[in-house]
Motif scaffolding. Sequence first.
Motif, PDB file in Angstrom:
ATOM      1  N   GLU A  13      39.126  53.055  12.775  1.00  0.00           N
ATOM      2  CA  GLU A  13      39.800  53.420  11.526  1.00  0.00           C
ATOM      3  C   GLU A  13      39.790  52.226  10.576  1.00  0.00           C
ATOM      4  N   PHE A  14      39.112  52.401   9.453  1.00  0.00           N
ATOM      5  CA  PHE A  14      39.030  51.365   8.423  1.00  0.00           C
ATOM      6  C   PHE A  14      40.063  51.697   7.353  1.00  0.00           C
ATOM      7  N   PRO A  15      41.068  50.853   7.161  1.00  0.00           N
ATOM      8  CA  PRO A  15      42.144  51.232   6.235  1.00  0.00           C
ATOM      9  C   PRO A  15      41.707  51.270   4.780  1.00  0.00           C
ATOM     10  N   SER A  16      40.796  50.378   4.386  1.00  0.00           N
ATOM     11  CA  SER A  16      40.337  50.368   2.995  1.00  0.00           C
ATOM     12  C   SER A  16      39.054  49.548   2.923  1.00  0.00           C
ATOM     13  N   ARG A  17      38.389  49.615   1.785  1.00  0.00           N
ATOM     14  CA  ARG A  17      37.137  48.898   1.592  1.00  0.00           C
ATOM     15  C   ARG A  17      37.397  47.384   1.570  1.00  0.00           C
ATOM     16  N   ASN A  18      36.651  46.676   2.372  1.00  0.00           N
ATOM     17  CA  ASN A  18      36.705  45.205   2.419  1.00  0.00           C
ATOM     18  C   ASN A  18      38.128  44.677   2.592  1.00  0.00           C
ATOM     19  N   ASN A  19      38.791  45.179   3.623  1.00  0.00           N
ATOM     20  CA  ASN A  19      40.192  44.848   3.854  1.00  0.00           C
ATOM     21  C   ASN A  19      40.405  43.520   4.559  1.00  0.00           C
ATOM     22  N   PHE A  20      39.327  42.876   4.998  1.00  0.00           N
ATOM     23  CA  PHE A  20      39.480  41.712   5.880  1.00  0.00           C
ATOM     24  C   PHE A  20      38.660  40.540   5.340  1.00  0.00           C
ATOM     25  N   ARG A  21      39.211  39.353   5.517  1.00  0.00           N
ATOM     26  CA  ARG A  21      38.492  38.129   5.132  1.00  0.00           C
ATOM     27  C   ARG A  21      37.864  37.489   6.361  1.00  0.00           C
ATOM     28  N   MET A  22      36.605  37.228   6.298  1.00  0.00           N
ATOM     29  CA  MET A  22      35.953  36.472   7.364  1.00  0.00           C
ATOM     30  C   MET A  22      36.497  35.040   7.342  1.00  0.00           C
ATOM     31  N   PRO A  23      36.406  34.339   8.456  1.00  0.00           N
ATOM     32  CA  PRO A  23      36.821  32.935   8.449  1.00  0.00           C
ATOM     33  C   PRO A  23      36.015  32.142   7.417  1.00  0.00           C
ATOM     34  N   SER A  24      36.601  31.051   6.951  1.00  0.00           N
ATOM     35  CA  SER A  24      35.917  30.213   5.961  1.00  0.00           C
ATOM     36  C   SER A  24      34.574  29.740   6.504  1.00  0.00           C
ATOM     37  N   TYR A  25      33.652  29.548   5.585  1.00  0.00           N
ATOM     38  CA  TYR A  25      32.293  29.150   5.962  1.00  0.00           C
ATOM     39  C   TYR A  25      32.090  27.699   5.559  1.00  0.00           C
ATOM     40  N   HIS A  26      31.609  26.873   6.441  1.00  0.00           N
ATOM     41  CA  HIS A  26      31.186  25.538   6.032  1.00  0.00           C
ATOM     42  C   HIS A  26      30.044  25.048   6.910  1.00  0.00           C
ATOM     43  N   ARG A  27      29.207  24.203   6.325  1.00  0.00           N
ATOM     44  CA  ARG A  27      27.984  23.790   7.023  1.00  0.00           C
ATOM     45  C   ARG A  27      27.462  22.496   6.409  1.00  0.00           C
ATOM     46  N   LEU A  28      26.982  21.630   7.248  1.00  0.00           N
ATOM     47  CA  LEU A  28      26.359  20.387   6.793  1.00  0.00           C
ATOM     48  C   LEU A  28      24.886  20.411   7.201  1.00  0.00           C
ATOM     49  N   ASP A  29      24.019  20.180   6.242  1.00  0.00           N
ATOM     50  CA  ASP A  29      22.586  20.067   6.527  1.00  0.00           C
ATOM     51  C   ASP A  29      22.139  18.650   6.184  1.00  0.00           C
ATOM     52  N   LEU A  30      21.272  18.118   7.005  1.00  0.00           N
ATOM     53  CA  LEU A  30      20.771  16.767   6.776  1.00  0.00           C
ATOM     54  C   LEU A  30      19.250  16.790   6.701  1.00  0.00           C
ATOM     55  N   GLY A  31      18.704  15.865   5.950  1.00  0.00           N
ATOM     56  CA  GLY A  31      17.246  15.811   5.876  1.00  0.00           C
ATOM     57  C   GLY A  31      16.771  14.406   5.584  1.00  0.00           C
ATOM     58  N   PHE A  32      15.572  14.090   6.035  1.00  0.00           N
ATOM     59  CA  PHE A  32      14.964  12.864   5.561  1.00  0.00           C
ATOM     60  C   PHE A  32      13.471  13.062   5.370  1.00  0.00           C
ATOM     61  N   VAL A  33      12.967  12.415   4.327  1.00  0.00           N
ATOM     62  CA  VAL A  33      11.555  12.513   3.984  1.00  0.00           C
ATOM     63  C   VAL A  33      10.975  11.112   4.077  1.00  0.00           C
ATOM     64  N   TYR A  34       9.951  10.956   4.912  1.00  0.00           N
ATOM     65  CA  TYR A  34       9.286   9.656   5.033  1.00  0.00           C
ATOM     66  C   TYR A  34       7.856   9.789   4.538  1.00  0.00           C
ATOM     67  N   LYS A  35       7.532   8.979   3.527  1.00  0.00           N
ATOM     68  CA  LYS A  35       6.182   9.030   2.966  1.00  0.00           C
ATOM     69  C   LYS A  35       5.306   8.007   3.666  1.00  0.00           C
ATOM     70  N   PHE A  36       4.184   8.461   4.210  1.00  0.00           N
ATOM     71  CA  PHE A  36       3.237   7.551   4.864  1.00  0.00           C
ATOM     72  C   PHE A  36       2.397   6.851   3.812  1.00  0.00           C
ATOM     73  N   ARG A  37       1.660   5.859   4.289  1.00  0.00           N
ATOM     74  CA  ARG A  37       0.797   5.124   3.367  1.00  0.00           C
ATOM     75  C   ARG A  37      -0.657   5.403   3.777  1.00  0.00           C
ATOM     76  N   PRO A  38      -1.176   6.566   3.434  1.00  0.00           N
ATOM     77  CA  PRO A  38      -2.553   6.874   3.825  1.00  0.00           C
ATOM     78  C   PRO A  38      -3.536   6.156   2.922  1.00  0.00           C
ATOM     79  N   ARG A  39      -4.800   6.149   3.350  1.00  0.00           N
ATOM     80  CA  ARG A  39      -5.825   5.478   2.539  1.00  0.00           C
ATOM     81  C   ARG A  39      -6.013   6.212   1.215  1.00  0.00           C
ATOM     82  N   ARG A  40      -5.855   7.508   1.291  1.00  0.00           N
ATOM     83  CA  ARG A  40      -6.103   8.304   0.096  1.00  0.00           C
ATOM     84  C   ARG A  40      -5.050   9.426   0.026  1.00  0.00           C
TER      85      ARG A  40
END
Lengths: 769, 268
Positions: free
Chosen positions: A685-712
């Motif tokens: 039994e669903f009492p009404s449309r969108n009656n519930f809040r999902m838990p808060s969302y949080h996320r950490l993403d990390l990245g690193f870019v390393y540029k090589f030194r190619p001949r060309r």
Amino acid sequence: MKICLLFFLLLSSAAQAQSYLTVTGQVSDAASGVGLAGATITVLERAGSGARTDSDGRFALSVAAGKQTLRISYLGYVAQRITVNLSRNEVINVRLKAADNQLSEVVVTGQSNQDKVMSTQTSVDVVDRKTALSLPVVFGEVDLIKVLQLKPGVKSTGEGTSGISVRGGSTDQNLFQYDGTTVYNPSHMFGFFSTFNIDAVKNVALYKAGFPAEYSGRLSSVVDVTSLTPRDSSFHVGGGIGLIASRLNLTGPIGNKIKFNVAGRRTYADVFTEAINRRNGDRPNTNPIPRYYFYDLNGRIDYTINDRSRLFLSAYTGRDRFHLPSDVFRSTFDWGNTAVSLHWHQTSKDARWNSHTSGHYAQYDYRLVSTFDRFTFNIGSGIEDFVLKERVSWQPNPRHTVTFGGELTRSRFSISRVNISSAKPEENIDTGEKPRVWEGGLFVSDDWDVTPKLKLSAGLRWSGFRQDSAGYNAPEPRISARYAFSPSVSLKASYARMVQYRHLVVSSGAALPTDIWYPSTAKIKPEYSDQLAAALTWNIGNTFLLTNEVYYKRLRQVVDFRTGAQLFANDRLENEFVFGNGSAYGNEIYLEKTAGRLRGWVGYTLAWTWREFKDIDGGKRFFPRYDRRHDISVVAMYQLRPRLTLSATWVYNTGNAVSLATGRYVSMDNPYVRVENPTDQVVPEFPSRNNFRMPSYHRLDLGFVYKFRPRRGETDITVNVTNAYNRLNPYLITYQAEENAEGEPTGRFRARAITLFPLLPSVTYNFRF
Amino acid sequence: MKRIKQTYILAVLAGLGLAACQQDIDVDLPPYEPKLVVECYLEDGQPVRLTLLESRGYLDVASLPLVDGATVVLSHQGQNDTIPNVPFVDRATGKSYNYSSPRRIKASYESPYTLTVTDKRGRTLTATTRFIKPVAIKSITPEFNNKGEAYGLTKFDDNPQQKNYYRLTLTRNIRVDTLSLDALLDDAFSNGEEINWGSGYTFKPGDTIHATLYHCTEDYYKFLTTVQSARQANVNPFAASGEVISNIRGGLGIFATLTYDYRSVVVK
């Protein structure tokens, strides 16, 4: 009233006409020759006077005769000053050097910040490929649309997906355009990746309010994706090898007048699954692994007719394909977009007139073909557009730029096509609707420097739509103003009305391939939005940009579906729609650091979104799924060493509003139906449309870019860690029946959260020669 | 279709090694006020029986919350019959009821039937339904594939003069058993035409196919389809709506008539 406005604009222009000279030209990247869109050309002798480059880096500027100094700047590049002594119209081509080649000793100009302060445009976010390539991404697939999700007022519609909700708008209220051609389903893999290959895209501009008069067709946003201008200096091969997909890109000139760019991308998980299936082929009791892949192909050819006239052809096609191999039930599900456009840019001799004529072809469809014994099931939907556009801009004097034009679209829809065929005629079914529609619009607008402090942009669009006997037309006024308190602080305000004549039959917040586009009919009226926005913009020392923006958006005639709607294989889908109103309001704070080794931004949005339908919950107001009270994003890119860039993004938002059953009861069904498992008798039994809040969302993403030194050439390795602290954000909450040790139901239930993405590392190798 | 979407998405994710994680979660549900639930089917020539229950909070302790001591009245053409609180277990079908009357219903197609229930706490629910004429099954035919398996092809004619709603069920060998086919369909595709509906290949030579074609009122059909949607919405993030459309005012459940045609055929 509108005619008066036009006369007013033209008369005021004519009255102020003086003997100005014209400077035209192109601003491009020094290394590649690629035009830089949005670069700023400022006349230092006259505050507030200047121009921005178009999508190919071209500009036209009216300047008083005599000695003048032009400052040409672009974010991430070293600014240049050029002094000219004007006695006739001049052509100036400028090549800017990228600042990050010279690292910390270069202070990157903050002129772009000042441009944002002085523009009348509110609520626009531009993300270029350089920024996107620096940020951490899921599975190593760089995605410009996911970078947009980190901007205030833009929310992801689901974990990891590229669907967006802009200022309380639903997914179908965003107009995605690739070089001006509509892309109806801008995602792959059920929304997890966008269709825009980073090797083929120069930048993406998102308009959230204050829409220019040339845009229309969706209520909440315009996402304008511009393809990468081909290199004109030399031939290059580039690409990347990632966890999910690999990319290949060829670009370069053919003679003096032609240059091209071709980019392709394909996933390759299916190569491995096919090998496993072959190995397991003869083994009993093994089911084959479904085969899945997607691909994109982008191409662009530019042809320069002469200094004042050029053509380019842009094409995109991409499809997803899912194949379920089986001896008994074989099924293939594929879907994709095609977007082709031919553009002709012309500039008058004195560069005051610019014309952009284009023809577009857009197509989207999905097909599900299954074979079972002697039956073949063919299910699908689609849409095809043929579009002509004309846009003319006229600069009668340095204080006015008048833009006018129009567009006409012929669309063919194919809705809920179901075909079941077998050898026996009585077993055959063939259904579906194939409406044809016309849609068009005319627009005019004027950008007017009223005083050095006050600038106005006023426009009007008149749109129309026809399908059989149903016809609609509507005025769409647009106005925005900027008042500059100083060269670094301004207040802006805008109002815009948008009308939407096509509606998406969407069964969820995600952009699923099975969602169906449906035109307005006599029963389904167009949707309207009216939005007011005001923004305070402050360029702090050319290093920081602080913006605080408030907005209020009213939505009318928005669509949803009645309870129990039959969305699949329905010949009269329009009977399933219900109509209602909505509103969205909020405050967005945005602080960006645009210079130095550490760059990035912090955004915070406080917002409310409502919907109200007479036929849903008895007309009670409810929060749609994407209503989120708080939304925070923190983005940081730090150049630790000349070849090493670190980046991090952290997002936090209030959980989605979802429908969750709070009660349950038993329905045993009628006396002649046996229900063996007691759990199957439970009705939630669903009492009404969108009656519930999902838990808060949080996320950490990390990245690193390393540029090589190619001949060309250049090579780099990109390492990403998605969800670095392994936050298990619930994607779905469901109830599961408890079972005892013997596997029998106890009659009790427990709530379970399903999480899609735990901590996920990924590696991508990129190259360019 | 919704199930197809979910299956594809989960299959793609699994194929990429992104198998979704599951964990128990504490859900802070608002306090739940139990509601009366009635389920009553009237059938020509059959006694009146019904179940009267209460709903429960989803995570509440398990029980079958029967509601006894209520006043249950069935009204038709000004005549009120009280259905006593007498439990009954139908051994033939395995169904149990907590209110039953030995009086058999004689179907009247002209006027509606009204059910009124008032429990000891003063809660009242009412519902109205009516009998509609059954629709005849023209044929039920086993159709074989090359493996010797058969599906049941049922044919019947739709009446073009009215909007029609159907439920077609097939069982194997025993009439009241787990369903081999449970199809809910209206005449949107085939108004006034012959409707052909097939099951899966679940029958073998020697089996008996039992086919029951219910001609449903709109209320009953909406209840059946929305119950199906609500069950999907409970487990499927892509399901649209979970609200159940019921003809019970003041409570939950269904009050419906059962008009059907039944046929059986031996697979040869």
